[in-house]
Write a protein that holds these residues in place. Structure first.
Motif, PDB file in Angstrom:
ATOM      1  N   GLY A  87      15.894  41.669  57.739  1.00  0.00           N
ATOM      2  CA  GLY A  87      16.320  41.034  56.505  1.00  0.00           C
ATOM      3  C   GLY A  87      17.160  41.923  55.618  1.00  0.00           C
ATOM      4  O   GLY A  87      18.200  41.495  55.104  1.00  0.00           O
ATOM      5  N   PHE A  88      16.758  43.185  55.431  1.00  0.00           N
ATOM      6  CA  PHE A  88      17.489  44.078  54.530  1.00  0.00           C
ATOM      7  C   PHE A  88      18.917  44.297  55.025  1.00  0.00           C
ATOM      8  O   PHE A  88      19.886  44.120  54.270  1.00  0.00           O
ATOM      9  N   ASN A  89      19.067  44.688  56.290  1.00  0.00           N
ATOM     10  CA  ASN A  89      20.406  44.957  56.821  1.00  0.00           C
ATOM     11  C   ASN A  89      21.272  43.702  56.845  1.00  0.00           C
ATOM     12  O   ASN A  89      22.479  43.763  56.585  1.00  0.00           O
ATOM     13  N   THR A  90      20.669  42.564  57.139  1.00  0.00           N
ATOM     14  CA  THR A  90      21.427  41.310  57.160  1.00  0.00           C
ATOM     15  C   THR A  90      22.005  41.009  55.780  1.00  0.00           C
ATOM     16  O   THR A  90      23.168  40.596  55.653  1.00  0.00           O
ATOM     17  N   MET A  91      21.235  41.243  54.733  1.00  0.00           N
ATOM     18  CA  MET A  91      21.707  40.953  53.385  1.00  0.00           C
ATOM     19  C   MET A  91      22.784  41.942  52.933  1.00  0.00           C
ATOM     20  O   MET A  91      23.712  41.569  52.220  1.00  0.00           O
ATOM     21  N   VAL A  92      22.678  43.231  53.343  1.00  0.00           N
ATOM     22  CA  VAL A  92      23.731  44.205  53.019  1.00  0.00           C
ATOM     23  C   VAL A  92      25.057  43.749  53.617  1.00  0.00           C
ATOM     24  O   VAL A  92      26.103  43.746  52.951  1.00  0.00           O
ATOM     25  N   GLU A  93      25.029  43.365  54.873  1.00  0.00           N
ATOM     26  CA  GLU A  93      26.244  42.890  55.540  1.00  0.00           C
ATOM     27  C   GLU A  93      26.775  41.623  54.877  1.00  0.00           C
ATOM     28  O   GLU A  93      27.988  41.427  54.745  1.00  0.00           O
ATOM     29  N   TYR A  94      25.871  40.781  54.453  1.00  0.00           N
ATOM     30  CA  TYR A  94      26.231  39.471  53.926  1.00  0.00           C
ATOM     31  C   TYR A  94      26.979  39.553  52.597  1.00  0.00           C
ATOM     32  O   TYR A  94      27.951  38.822  52.367  1.00  0.00           O
ATOM     33  N   LEU A  95      26.575  40.477  51.727  1.00  0.00           N
ATOM     34  CA  LEU A  95      27.107  40.428  50.365  1.00  0.00           C
ATOM     35  C   LEU A  95      28.178  41.468  50.044  1.00  0.00           C
ATOM     36  O   LEU A  95      28.971  41.273  49.108  1.00  0.00           O
ATOM     37  N   THR A  96      28.246  42.590  50.795  1.00  0.00           N
ATOM     38  CA  THR A  96      29.092  43.705  50.382  1.00  0.00           C
ATOM     39  C   THR A  96      30.585  43.373  50.291  1.00  0.00           C
ATOM     40  O   THR A  96      31.220  43.643  49.259  1.00  0.00           O
ATOM     41  N   PRO A  97      31.226  42.799  51.330  1.00  0.00           N
ATOM     42  CA  PRO A  97      32.674  42.545  51.216  1.00  0.00           C
ATOM     43  C   PRO A  97      33.034  41.574  50.090  1.00  0.00           C
ATOM     44  O   PRO A  97      34.038  41.762  49.405  1.00  0.00           O
ATOM     45  N   VAL A  98      32.228  40.535  49.898  1.00  0.00           N
ATOM     46  CA  VAL A  98      32.511  39.555  48.852  1.00  0.00           C
ATOM     47  C   VAL A  98      32.407  40.216  47.477  1.00  0.00           C
ATOM     48  O   VAL A  98      33.210  39.939  46.570  1.00  0.00           O
ATOM     49  N   TYR A  99      31.447  41.121  47.322  1.00  0.00           N
ATOM     50  CA  TYR A  99      31.290  41.845  46.058  1.00  0.00           C
ATOM     51  C   TYR A  99      32.548  42.635  45.713  1.00  0.00           C
ATOM     52  O   TYR A  99      33.060  42.559  44.582  1.00  0.00           O
ATOM     53  N   TRP A 100      33.092  43.386  46.663  1.00  0.00           N
ATOM     54  CA  TRP A 100      34.272  44.210  46.386  1.00  0.00           C
ATOM     55  C   TRP A 100      35.527  43.364  46.211  1.00  0.00           C
ATOM     56  O   TRP A 100      36.434  43.741  45.447  1.00  0.00           O
ATOM     57  N   LEU A 101      35.602  42.219  46.876  1.00  0.00           N
ATOM     58  CA  LEU A 101      36.752  41.327  46.694  1.00  0.00           C
ATOM     59  C   LEU A 101      36.850  40.881  45.241  1.00  0.00           C
ATOM     60  O   LEU A 101      37.917  40.996  44.612  1.00  0.00           O
ATOM     61  N   PHE A 102      35.765  40.404  44.677  1.00  0.00           N
ATOM     62  CA  PHE A 102      35.824  39.882  43.316  1.00  0.00           C
ATOM     63  C   PHE A 102      35.841  40.992  42.281  1.00  0.00           C
ATOM     64  O   PHE A 102      36.375  40.800  41.177  1.00  0.00           O
ATOM     65  N   LEU A 103      35.291  42.161  42.592  1.00  0.00           N
ATOM     66  CA  LEU A 103      35.393  43.273  41.650  1.00  0.00           C
ATOM     67  C   LEU A 103      36.845  43.717  41.514  1.00  0.00           C
ATOM     68  O   LEU A 103      37.303  44.074  40.430  1.00  0.00           O
ATOM     69  N   SER A 104      37.594  43.673  42.628  1.00  0.00           N
ATOM     70  CA  SER A 104      39.017  44.025  42.559  1.00  0.00           C
ATOM     71  C   SER A 104      39.783  43.006  41.726  1.00  0.00           C
ATOM     72  O   SER A 104      40.652  43.369  40.918  1.00  0.00           O
ATOM     73  N   LEU A 105      39.481  41.732  41.872  1.00  0.00           N
ATOM     74  CA  LEU A 105      40.145  40.700  41.064  1.00  0.00           C
ATOM     75  C   LEU A 105      39.784  40.837  39.587  1.00  0.00           C
ATOM     76  O   LEU A 105      40.628  40.613  38.705  1.00  0.00           O
ATOM     77  N   SER A 106      38.548  41.229  39.301  1.00  0.00           N
ATOM     78  CA  SER A 106      38.132  41.403  37.907  1.00  0.00           C
ATOM     79  C   SER A 106      38.866  42.567  37.250  1.00  0.00           C
ATOM     80  O   SER A 106      39.186  42.515  36.051  1.00  0.00           O
ATOM     81  N   SER A 107      39.138  43.622  38.016  1.00  0.00           N
ATOM     82  CA  SER A 107      39.843  44.765  37.434  1.00  0.00           C
ATOM     83  C   SER A 107      41.277  44.400  37.053  1.00  0.00           C
ATOM     84  O   SER A 107      41.797  44.852  36.027  1.00  0.00           O
ATOM     85  N   VAL A 108      41.911  43.538  37.847  1.00  0.00           N
ATOM     86  CA  VAL A 108      43.268  43.089  37.516  1.00  0.00           C
ATOM     87  C   VAL A 108      43.232  42.078  36.372  1.00  0.00           C
ATOM     88  O   VAL A 108      44.194  41.963  35.602  1.00  0.00           O
ATOM     89  N   ALA A 109      42.115  41.352  36.239  1.00  0.00           N
ATOM     90  CA  ALA A 109      42.003  40.371  35.146  1.00  0.00           C
ATOM     91  C   ALA A 109      42.190  41.027  33.786  1.00  0.00           C
ATOM     92  O   ALA A 109      42.724  40.409  32.859  1.00  0.00           O
ATOM     93  N   LEU A 110      41.777  42.284  33.653  1.00  0.00           N
ATOM     94  CA  LEU A 110      41.971  42.991  32.383  1.00  0.00           C
ATOM     95  C   LEU A 110      43.451  43.067  32.028  1.00  0.00           C
ATOM     96  O   LEU A 110      43.845  42.834  30.876  1.00  0.00           O
ATOM     97  N   LEU A 111      44.305  43.379  33.002  1.00  0.00           N
ATOM     98  CA  LEU A 111      45.748  43.471  32.761  1.00  0.00           C
ATOM     99  C   LEU A 111      46.317  42.112  32.365  1.00  0.00           C
ATOM    100  O   LEU A 111      47.151  42.009  31.454  1.00  0.00           O
ATOM    101  N   LEU A 145      44.713  39.531  31.009  1.00  0.00           N
ATOM    102  CA  LEU A 145      44.221  39.090  29.700  1.00  0.00           C
ATOM    103  C   LEU A 145      44.879  39.854  28.566  1.00  0.00           C
ATOM    104  O   LEU A 145      45.134  39.292  27.492  1.00  0.00           O
ATOM    105  N   ARG A 146      45.196  41.125  28.777  1.00  0.00           N
ATOM    106  CA  ARG A 146      45.920  41.890  27.748  1.00  0.00           C
ATOM    107  C   ARG A 146      47.295  41.274  27.496  1.00  0.00           C
ATOM    108  O   ARG A 146      47.749  41.166  26.361  1.00  0.00           O
ATOM    109  N   ARG A 147      47.950  40.881  28.587  1.00  0.00           N
ATOM    110  CA  ARG A 147      49.305  40.325  28.457  1.00  0.00           C
ATOM    111  C   ARG A 147      49.272  38.899  27.901  1.00  0.00           C
ATOM    112  O   ARG A 147      50.103  38.525  27.082  1.00  0.00           O
ATOM    113  N   ARG A 148      48.293  38.106  28.330  1.00  0.00           N
ATOM    114  CA  ARG A 148      48.256  36.696  27.958  1.00  0.00           C
ATOM    115  C   ARG A 148      47.703  36.468  26.557  1.00  0.00           C
ATOM    116  O   ARG A 148      48.096  35.529  25.867  1.00  0.00           O
TER     117      ARG A 148
END
Length: 455
Positions: A357-381, A383-386
């Motif tokens: 269970g533990f390893n399955t959940m690590v595999e399951y969530l990690t890539p999706v987490y970094w995908l949206f964290l990268s989009l959130s970091s660009v959202a700052l730019l 929102l500053r402009r808009r």
């Protein structure tokens, strides 16, 4: 009159800053380090071992600065869901809320429950599917606890984090005790060679370092409930990461002092070995107790913030407004909490069938987490402009350098997680894509006046 009632409904600024810091600390402090420290040591060697933990903490603080600016400029119970929706449009906001609901938050809840169950199973055998039943029972109990009211959930979190911090300090104290007594560092019976070296080893190490620091971005969901909206979020996020980095450095120092660097790299359970050397058999019981407290604290904090994202997203989608009800009597998003718990239980069922269970959940969530964290970091730019005239009580220093550096880091970690995590990543990505299909169905069923505009 109607508009005044609408403003009175929903989250209120009831959370003291110090309690917000403890809740945030509960989101990020886990016993992952007790499993990841040997892997990090194995991949980077003694020269850079402490530095990668410092690097992980500093990079997390840069990301926290970006989120603190957005949280104070656009306070909302949806946190980064609200930032992404405002920056990119309603469609991407929905897909993020779906991913947090079905992958990131619920996956983390299941992961934490499985960690507790696995350690408990080492003392009291639970049988083939007993770990899954135990994990499910923990999740169900905490959902029911949070349904009783906001104050119970937040007070529970404060107590759990305080106990967990004491537990971690006891591990660090074991290292101090062994050093003071001059106990000789043991030589491992079997030397372990690193699986990867150079940049590959560094990338692998950083995946596990950031796993131990992960969760700080969830604090943005508290932005509408922290009393001091101007500096409360900054104190909560940066304060929690500062405390966490200090604890992690102390723990790693204790491991090296008590086991030796080679012994740490070769260990499967460094905390158990360290406490057994310092305190004997009761040390193993202390570790299981700590893991249990950490798991409950992590699940509780994730339920607190995850249900708020679901609540916020459901209010924006007419077909899902049943999940967007706020229980004014108890101060919680009741239906969203129940839905969050139900999905987490389904993932526990999945992990039970895989028998890992533990390893399955690590595999399951990690890539999706970094995908949206990268989009959130660009959202700052964006929102500053808009929205240049929106008041920003907190501004990221060295703009736009720091947000761009954090975006580059997120892309690098996304690549590393997809290439290193394994097939479980495909399942998480598949569930993410199902959210895109679901969005298309909801848009097709909506009336023309209800349809979300294109992002």
């Amino acid at each position: 009159m109607g508009s005044e009632q609408a403003q009175q409904r929903g989250p209120k600024r009831h959370l003291p800053v110090f309690q917000a810091l403890l809740v945030t600390l509960g989101m990020v402090i886990t016993t992952d380090i007790l499993k990841t420290a040997p892997t990090v040591a194995l991949n980077v060697g003694p020269e850079y071992f402490y530095w990668v933990w410092v690097l992980g903490g500093v990079c997390s603080m840069v990301g926290a600065l970006c989120f603190a600016e957005m949280a104070t400029a656009f306070p909302h119970p949806g946190g980064d869901y609200h930032f992404l929706r405002t920056a990119y449009g309603e469609r991407l906001g929905f897909v993020f809320a779906w991913s947090r609901f079905s992958v990131m938050h619920t996956g983390w809840i299941a992961l934490s429950a499985f960690m507790f169950a696995d350690y408990f199973n080492a003392i009291v055998p639970l049988g083939t599917y007993g770990s899954g039943l135990f994990a499910g029972g923990v999740i169900a109990s905490l959902v029911l606890l949070n349904l009783t009211g906001k104050h119970i959930g937040f007070i529970t979190q404060t107590v759990l984090v305080a106990l967990l911090t004491v537990g971690f300090l006891s591990i660090a104290g074991a290292g101090v005790w062994l050093t003071w007594r001059g106990v000789e560092v043991p030589v491992p019976a079997v030397s372990v060679a690193p699986e990867q070296t150079g940049m590959a080893g560094f990338s692998s190490a950083m995946i596990f370092v950031f796993l131990a620091f992960g969760g700080w971005s969830d604090a943005a969901t508290l932005s509408a409930e922290v009393r001091d909206g101007r500096r409360g979020m900054l104190i909560a996020m940066l304060g929690a990461l500062t405390v966490l980095m200090s604890i992690y450095l102390a723990l790693n120092w204790a491991f090296v002092q008590g086991l030796g660097f080679a012994g740490l790299a070769a260990s499967n359970a460094p905390a158990v070995e360290l406490l057994n050397r310092a305190f004997g058999a009761p040390g193993g019981v202390l570790i299981v107790l700590m893991v249990g407290i950490a798991a409950v604290a992590s699940i509780n904090s994730t339920l607190l913030v995850g249900a708020r994202t679901t609540y916020a997203a459901a209010q924006d989608v007419p077909q899902l407004q049943g999940l967007g009800d706020w229980d004014e009597r108890h101060g919680v998003p009741r239906k969203a909490l129940l839905a969050e718990g139900a999905v987490a239980l389904l993932l526990v069922l999945l992990g039970s069938f895989t028998q890992s269970g533990f390893n399955t959940m690590v595999e399951y969530l990690t890539p999706v987490y970094w995908l949206f964290l990268s989009l959130s970091s660009v959202a700052l730019l964006i929102l500053r402009r808009r929205f240049p005239d929106t008041p920003r009580p907190i501004k990221v220093p060295l703009y736009p350098l720091l947000p761009l550096l954090f975006f580059a880091l997120c892309l690098y970690m996304l690549y590393s997680s997809v290439t290193a995590v394994g097939y479980g990543a495909l399942l998480g990505i598949g569930v993410l894509l199902f959210g895109v299909v679901l969005l298309g169905g909801l848009s097709r069923w909506a009336s023309p006046s209800q349809r979300a505009p294109a992002a």
